[in-house]
Design a protein around this motif. Structure first.
Motif, PDB file in Angstrom:
ATOM      1  N   LEU A 141      -8.516  -3.624 -15.463  1.00 12.80           N
ATOM      2  CA  LEU A 141      -7.797  -2.941 -14.384  1.00 12.80           C
ATOM      3  C   LEU A 141      -7.087  -1.706 -14.935  1.00 12.80           C
ATOM      4  N   GLY A 142      -6.354  -1.884 -16.056  1.00 13.95           N
ATOM      5  CA  GLY A 142      -5.694  -0.732 -16.684  1.00 13.95           C
ATOM      6  C   GLY A 142      -6.705   0.266 -17.211  1.00 13.95           C
ATOM      7  N   PHE A 161      -4.651  -6.373  -8.617  1.00 13.63           N
ATOM      8  CA  PHE A 161      -5.829  -5.623  -8.160  1.00 13.63           C
ATOM      9  C   PHE A 161      -5.556  -5.023  -6.779  1.00 13.63           C
ATOM     10  N   LEU A 162      -4.918  -5.823  -5.906  1.00  9.66           N
ATOM     11  CA  LEU A 162      -4.631  -5.349  -4.554  1.00  9.66           C
ATOM     12  C   LEU A 162      -3.667  -4.163  -4.584  1.00  9.66           C
ATOM     13  N   ILE A 163      -2.635  -4.249  -5.420  1.00  3.87           N
ATOM     14  CA  ILE A 163      -1.648  -3.158  -5.500  1.00  3.87           C
ATOM     15  C   ILE A 163      -2.292  -1.878  -6.034  1.00  3.87           C
ATOM     16  N   VAL A 164      -3.105  -2.024  -7.091  1.00  2.53           N
ATOM     17  CA  VAL A 164      -3.748  -0.832  -7.668  1.00  2.53           C
ATOM     18  C   VAL A 164      -4.755  -0.245  -6.679  1.00  2.53           C
ATOM     19  N   GLY A 208      -2.826   8.197  -6.021  1.00  2.00           N
ATOM     20  CA  GLY A 208      -4.218   7.815  -6.204  1.00  2.00           C
ATOM     21  C   GLY A 208      -5.153   9.000  -6.041  1.00  2.00           C
ATOM     22  N   LYS A 209      -4.886   9.848  -5.048  1.00  2.00           N
ATOM     23  CA  LYS A 209      -5.721  11.050  -4.855  1.00  2.00           C
ATOM     24  C   LYS A 209      -5.603  11.986  -6.053  1.00  2.00           C
ATOM     25  N   GLY A 217     -15.040   5.729  -9.046  1.00  2.00           N
ATOM     26  CA  GLY A 217     -14.986   4.312  -9.362  1.00  2.00           C
ATOM     27  C   GLY A 217     -14.018   3.595  -8.441  1.00  2.00           C
ATOM     28  N   SER A 218     -13.982   2.279  -8.566  1.00  5.26           N
ATOM     29  CA  SER A 218     -13.111   1.491  -7.706  1.00  5.26           C
ATOM     30  C   SER A 218     -12.684   0.225  -8.444  1.00  5.26           C
ATOM     31  N   VAL A 219     -11.514  -0.284  -8.072  1.00  3.39           N
ATOM     32  CA  VAL A 219     -11.036  -1.520  -8.699  1.00  3.39           C
ATOM     33  C   VAL A 219     -11.833  -2.719  -8.195  1.00  3.39           C
TER      34      VAL A 219
END
Length: 331
Positions: free
Chosen positions: A66-67, A188-191, A201-202, A278-280
């Motif tokens: 995740l990081g 994961f949900l928060i990120v 995020g943008k 990409g995506s988490v």
């Protein structure tokens, strides 16, 4: 090949374009294929208790990944994330064994990984050193620090809070769920929310795509890069806490391939090593694929060295697919 509607007309879409537009699809399909293959190859793999164990085994790699996803999104990389995590586990266990309050020991370990992130981010932005070189150096240094702290011996984990994520669990539909799994899904949900619903995020995606264009559009590039390394460092600290929940000792020789597994999970999950895409969700599937691969091969009696070989081959294959997809998009 698929079709897409553009300005009222349907145009054919190449496989590469489809994978770039929906990066989580590839690892999701790979996960399904891996589960089917190992379920057919062994009598014990497709069992709820075993699948629950596989998910728990993916926690540490998943949180490291995740990081790592955030860092790779800005076209960086961290080869030292597992070493940073191992040093944090040793600090936590050492402090607790010396009588320090478990919560204070936990904060000290997380503070260490965040400070390492600050160090890397500062060198990357202020001195413009490549992240690969910086983290190769920190990997070597932190590996030595871990051995010096341990003094050649594993450190017993004596505090209940440090093992809480692995020992405390509840039943969900008859399936045992640890608090470590719950915390990982929450992170994961928060990120995911931060990357898709916030300005930060943008900015992360913009910096990864074209840093100079991002700078010209008013984005504070250096501040965004440092913030990414700080958030990633926090993730690595939580991974250390999860690791202590799965083992009775903090050992400098554990999780030595955590960096390889986390990078494999990220790239397999569809995040481009060139940044900006990409995506988490893809990373989550990628981490599960790595865990399923290692668990399935173990149950088939495959030697650990061949498992590492298979993981490396998976990483190369994922990079090749990413490269081909990008070429198809550019053409």
């Amino acid at each position: 090949m698929t079709t897409a509607t553009v300005n009222g007309t349907r145009e054919r879409e190449s496989l590469g374009e489809f994978l770039l537009r929906a990066p989580a699809v590839g690892p999701a399909l790979a996960l399904i294929v891996a589960i089917v293959v190992f379920s057919l190859a062994t009598d014990t793999f497709f069992d709820l208790d075993n699948l629950s164990t596989v998910v728990q085994q993916s926690l540490v790699v998943g949180t490291l990944a995740l990081g790592q996803t955030l860092i790779i999104l800005i076209a960086g990389i961290d080869l030292s994330n597992a070493s940073s995590m191992v040093v944090a586990t040793l600090i936590m266990a050492k402090l607790a064994a010396a009588g320090t309050n478990g919560f204070v020991a936990l904060l000290a370990g997380i503070a260490l990984t965040v400070l390492v992130g600050l160090f890397i981010g500062t060198l990357a932005t202020r001195i413009k050193l490549p992240a690969f070189i910086i983290t190769l150096g920190t990997f070597t240094g932190l590996t030595a620090v871990a051995k010096l702290i341990a003094g050649g011996q594993a450190v017993p984990v004596t505090d209940g809070l440090l093992q809480w994520l692995g020992t405390k669990r509840y039943l969900f539909g008859g399936i045992p769920i640890t608090y470590g799994m719950t915390l990982a899904l929450l992170m994961f949900l928060i990120v995911w929310y931060s990357l898709t619903k916030t300005a930060w995020g943008k900015h992360v995606y913009a910096v990864g795509n074209a840093p100079e264009s991002a700078r010209l559009s008013g984005i504070k590039v250096n501040r965004t890069v440092i913030s990414v390394y700080l958030v990633a460092g926090f993730c690595f600290g939580i991974a250390a806490w999860q690791a202590l929940g799965r083992t009775p000792n903090a050992d400098p020789n554990q999780f030595q391939l955590g960096n390889l597994d986390s990078i494999t999970a990220v790239v397999l999950g569809g995040t481009s090593l060139f940044g900006g895409r990409g995506s988490v969700l893809g990373t989550l599937f990628g981490a599960l694929v790595v865990a399923v691969l290692r668990s399935g091969l173990t149950q088939m009696g495959v030697d650990g060295n061949y498992q590492d070989l298979a993981t490396g081959a998976l990483l190369i294959a994922a990079v090749v697919v990413d490269r081909i997809a990008r070429r198809q998009q550019q053409s």
